[in-house]
Design a protein around this motif. Structure first.
Motif, PDB file in Angstrom:
ATOM      1  N   UNK A   1       0.834  -1.205   0.000  1.00 43.35           N
ATOM      2  CA  UNK A   1       0.000   0.000   0.000  1.00 43.35           C
ATOM      3  C   UNK A   1       0.868   1.254   0.000  1.00 43.35           C
ATOM      4  N   UNK A   2       1.898   1.262   0.859  1.00 45.08           N
ATOM      5  CA  UNK A   2       2.771   2.434   0.931  1.00 45.08           C
ATOM      6  C   UNK A   2       3.539   2.636  -0.375  1.00 45.08           C
ATOM      7  N   UNK A   3       4.006   1.546  -0.967  1.00 43.00           N
ATOM      8  CA  UNK A   3       4.759   1.653  -2.225  1.00 43.00           C
ATOM      9  C   UNK A   3       3.875   2.167  -3.352  1.00 43.00           C
ATOM     10  N   UNK A   4       2.650   1.633  -3.468  1.00 45.86           N
ATOM     11  CA  UNK A   4       1.728   2.071  -4.525  1.00 45.86           C
ATOM     12  C   UNK A   4       1.318   3.519  -4.315  1.00 45.86           C
ATOM     13  N   UNK A   5       1.110   3.907  -3.062  1.00 49.03           N
ATOM     14  CA  UNK A   5       0.730   5.293  -2.787  1.00 49.03           C
ATOM     15  C   UNK A   5       1.848   6.260  -3.185  1.00 49.03           C
ATOM     16  N   UNK A   6       3.111   5.910  -2.821  1.00 45.92           N
ATOM     17  CA  UNK A   6       4.225   6.785  -3.194  1.00 45.92           C
ATOM     18  C   UNK A   6       4.366   6.887  -4.717  1.00 45.92           C
ATOM     19  N   UNK A   7       4.224   5.750  -5.388  1.00 45.47           N
ATOM     20  CA  UNK A   7       4.315   5.792  -6.844  1.00 45.47           C
ATOM     21  C   UNK A   7       3.182   6.608  -7.446  1.00 45.47           C
ATOM     22  N   UNK A   8       1.982   6.458  -6.892  1.00 41.85           N
ATOM     23  CA  UNK A   8       0.827   7.218  -7.410  1.00 41.85           C
ATOM     24  C   UNK A   8       1.025   8.714  -7.204  1.00 41.85           C
TER      25      UNK A   8
ATOM     26  N   UNK B   1      -5.104  21.644 -12.038  1.00 39.14           N
ATOM     27  CA  UNK B   1      -5.386  20.477 -11.191  1.00 39.14           C
ATOM     28  C   UNK B   1      -5.803  19.310 -12.085  1.00 39.14           C
ATOM     29  N   UNK B   2      -5.388  18.112 -11.672  1.00 45.09           N
ATOM     30  CA  UNK B   2      -5.778  16.929 -12.427  1.00 45.09           C
ATOM     31  C   UNK B   2      -6.522  15.990 -11.485  1.00 45.09           C
ATOM     32  N   UNK B   3      -7.504  15.315 -12.024  1.00 47.83           N
ATOM     33  CA  UNK B   3      -8.344  14.409 -11.232  1.00 47.83           C
ATOM     34  C   UNK B   3      -7.574  13.126 -10.907  1.00 47.83           C
ATOM     35  N   UNK B   4      -7.544  12.742  -9.606  1.00 49.92           N
ATOM     36  CA  UNK B   4      -6.845  11.535  -9.158  1.00 49.92           C
ATOM     37  C   UNK B   4      -7.828  10.448  -8.712  1.00 49.92           C
ATOM     38  N   UNK B   5      -9.084  10.572  -9.110  1.00 55.15           N
ATOM     39  CA  UNK B   5     -10.092   9.593  -8.693  1.00 55.15           C
ATOM     40  C   UNK B   5      -9.745   8.186  -9.165  1.00 55.15           C
ATOM     41  N   UNK B   6      -9.292   8.087 -10.407  1.00 53.79           N
ATOM     42  CA  UNK B   6      -8.957   6.767 -10.944  1.00 53.79           C
ATOM     43  C   UNK B   6      -7.827   6.115 -10.142  1.00 53.79           C
ATOM     44  N   UNK B   7      -6.809   6.885  -9.759  1.00 53.26           N
ATOM     45  CA  UNK B   7      -5.723   6.335  -8.949  1.00 53.26           C
ATOM     46  C   UNK B   7      -6.222   5.891  -7.582  1.00 53.26           C
ATOM     47  N   UNK B   8      -7.115   6.718  -6.997  1.00 50.29           N
ATOM     48  CA  UNK B   8      -7.653   6.359  -5.689  1.00 50.29           C
ATOM     49  C   UNK B   8      -8.450   5.062  -5.761  1.00 50.29           C
TER      50      UNK B   8
ATOM     51  N   UNK C   1      -7.670   1.566  -3.791  1.00 45.37           N
ATOM     52  CA  UNK C   1      -8.685   0.943  -2.943  1.00 45.37           C
ATOM     53  C   UNK C   1      -8.993  -0.483  -3.389  1.00 45.37           C
ATOM     54  N   UNK C   2      -9.067  -0.694  -4.708  1.00 50.83           N
ATOM     55  CA  UNK C   2      -9.298  -2.038  -5.226  1.00 50.83           C
ATOM     56  C   UNK C   2      -8.142  -2.965  -4.864  1.00 50.83           C
ATOM     57  N   UNK C   3      -6.915  -2.433  -4.954  1.00 50.69           N
ATOM     58  CA  UNK C   3      -5.745  -3.242  -4.592  1.00 50.69           C
ATOM     59  C   UNK C   3      -5.777  -3.606  -3.112  1.00 50.69           C
ATOM     60  N   UNK C   4      -6.149  -2.654  -2.250  1.00 49.21           N
ATOM     61  CA  UNK C   4      -6.246  -2.941  -0.820  1.00 49.21           C
ATOM     62  C   UNK C   4      -7.298  -4.020  -0.547  1.00 49.21           C
ATOM     63  N   UNK C   5      -8.464  -3.895  -1.225  1.00 54.51           N
ATOM     64  CA  UNK C   5      -9.507  -4.904  -1.017  1.00 54.51           C
ATOM     65  C   UNK C   5      -9.037  -6.289  -1.450  1.00 54.51           C
TER      66      UNK C   5
END
Length: 408
Positions: A32-39, A113-120, A124-128
């Motif tokens: 989770x931390x690695x994916x968040x930093x990359x995102x 500004x750019x939308x980050x909804x898709x990354x979020x 979330x899907x990866x966490x689930x």
């Protein structure tokens, strides 16, 4: 079979479950931390690239770039821009997560500004998925561990059952051949070796007792005969009494030797239980109150039953206190005294030869109850020893039905 909550099996399952859960949590946090930093890194790059593109397109068209007022920007982003002239900032929302890129050029403030909804949603899907498959793995590993630990648990239970049988006196009990060279196999081998050693020691003791009794019997018979020929007198009476005690002791030792060797055999026949008990008590020459109700006619060996009852009554007088009561009810004979009761060691482990228990129960060689127990086994009866709630020792003999072992 549900294992005991404190059993080794439960501890293994708990340890495996904790290990799996800890590993899943550690991997999940790291991923989770690695994916968040990359995102966030990719979001910052995309936001800066979007701002550069917007400024280039505006300059090519001769238009003003994406101007922004200070009130439109998040406060942390505005402070960083004022400090370094350019900055990016991730804003979680609401309404939606966005990544800001801002720059100050020519005294003007530009921002996109750019939308980050898709990354979020991707994170979330990866966490689930990590949680779901971690639980699935746990659900597979723990039952598999339970099944895998059943075999060593069964082997340990077999060793424990064998040890309990040996403790109860069954020295023929063995764990059997245990495959494998693990610690359980080593424990099993040690238990079997211990049983073999105990069996050899007891066999040696029994042979020694039998040999001594046989060697003493012949000269003792001569001593008994010689004592009977002495002139009457107080000293003669004392010598004859001691000789009789010695003779009884040797006969008891011989009887125990036969019981130990399994040489005793029951010769059953119909017996009026109440009449036999009264005759046995009378032959002891000791005072005892005999009562009965619904006494049965039983199929048993009268000589051995007489021996059991006599020994119980003699023991009650020798180590207990009057009055001694003998009650015959159905197929049960109960002998009770009003002394200090049986010692705790006898209640826990049964009669043991040459041990009479506590000092307040008097002296003796301790063979009477041992012989009674041995003869009870020969006729298939059940002999139990307890203490009455209001004091006194209670011996209860339950005779079998039609030659079958009595119910406990």
């Amino acid at each position: 079979m549900v294992p005991h909550p404190r059993s080794l099996r439960w501890k293994i399952l708990l340890l495996v479950a904790l290990a799996c859960a800890s590993m899943a949590l550690t991997v999940g946090v790291l991923v989770h931390d690695s994916v968040l930093r990359r995102s966030l890194n990719e979001g910052a790059i995309r936001a800066v690239a979007s701002l550069d593109k917007a400024l280039e397109e505006a300059a090519a068209a001769g238009e003003e770039g994406p101007l922004a007022s200070p009130g439109e920007l998040p406060e942390p982003l505005l402070r960083e821009v004022e400090h370094s002239g350019e900055a990016t900032f991730y804003e979680t929302g609401p309404p939606a997560p966005v990544f800001w890129a801002a720059r100050r050029e020519g005294g003007k403030l530009y921002a996109v500004e750019i939308d980050m909804t898709a990354d979020l949603l991707t994170r979330q899907a990866l966490d689930r998925h990590m949680w779901k498959y971690s639980l699935l793995t746990l659900g597979v590993v723990v039952p598999a561990t339970a099944l895998a630990s059943e075999l060593p648990a069964q082997r340990l239970r077999r060793v424990a059952r064998t040890a309990r049988r040996i403790t109860a006196g069954d020295l023929d009990a063995r764990t059997g051949t245990v495959r494998g060279g693990d610690e359980i196999a080593e424990i099993s081998a040690v238990v079997d070796s211990m049983a073999d050693s105990l069996q050899r020691r007891i066999d040696t003791e029994q042979r020694f007792t039998a040999d001594v009794a046989h060697e003493l019997r012949t000269p003792l018979m001569g001593l008994v005969t010689s004592a009977e020929l002495l002139p009457e007198g107080e000293v003669t009476d004392l010598v004859q009494d001691r000789v009789r005690v010695l003779r009884d002791l040797v006969e008891d030792l011989l009887e125990i030797s036969r019981l130990d060797a399994g040489a005793e055999r029951s010769r059953p026949g119909p017996v009026d239980l109440a009449a036999l008990v009264r005759d046995a008590v009378t032959r002891t020459g000791l005072a005892a109150r005999v009562s009965g109700r619904d006494a049965a006619v039983v199929e048993t060996d009268p000589r051995r039953l007489d021996r059991i009852v006599s020994n119980l009554v003699v023991n009650a007088h020798r180590h207990g206190a009057a009055p001694v009561e003998v009650v015959v009810a159905g197929r049960t004979v109960t002998v009770r005294d009003h002394g200090p009761g049986f010692p705790a060691d006898l209640l826990a482990h049964g009669p043991q030869r040459f041990r009479t228990g506590t000092a307040e129960r008097g002296r003796g060689h301790g063979l009477g109850l041992t012989i009674a127990s041995g003869q009870a086994k020969v006729i298939g009866a059940d002999l139990n020893f307890t203490n009455a709630p209001d004091g006194g020792a209670v011996a209860t003999l339950r005779l079998p039905r039609n030659g079958t072992p009595a119910d406990a």
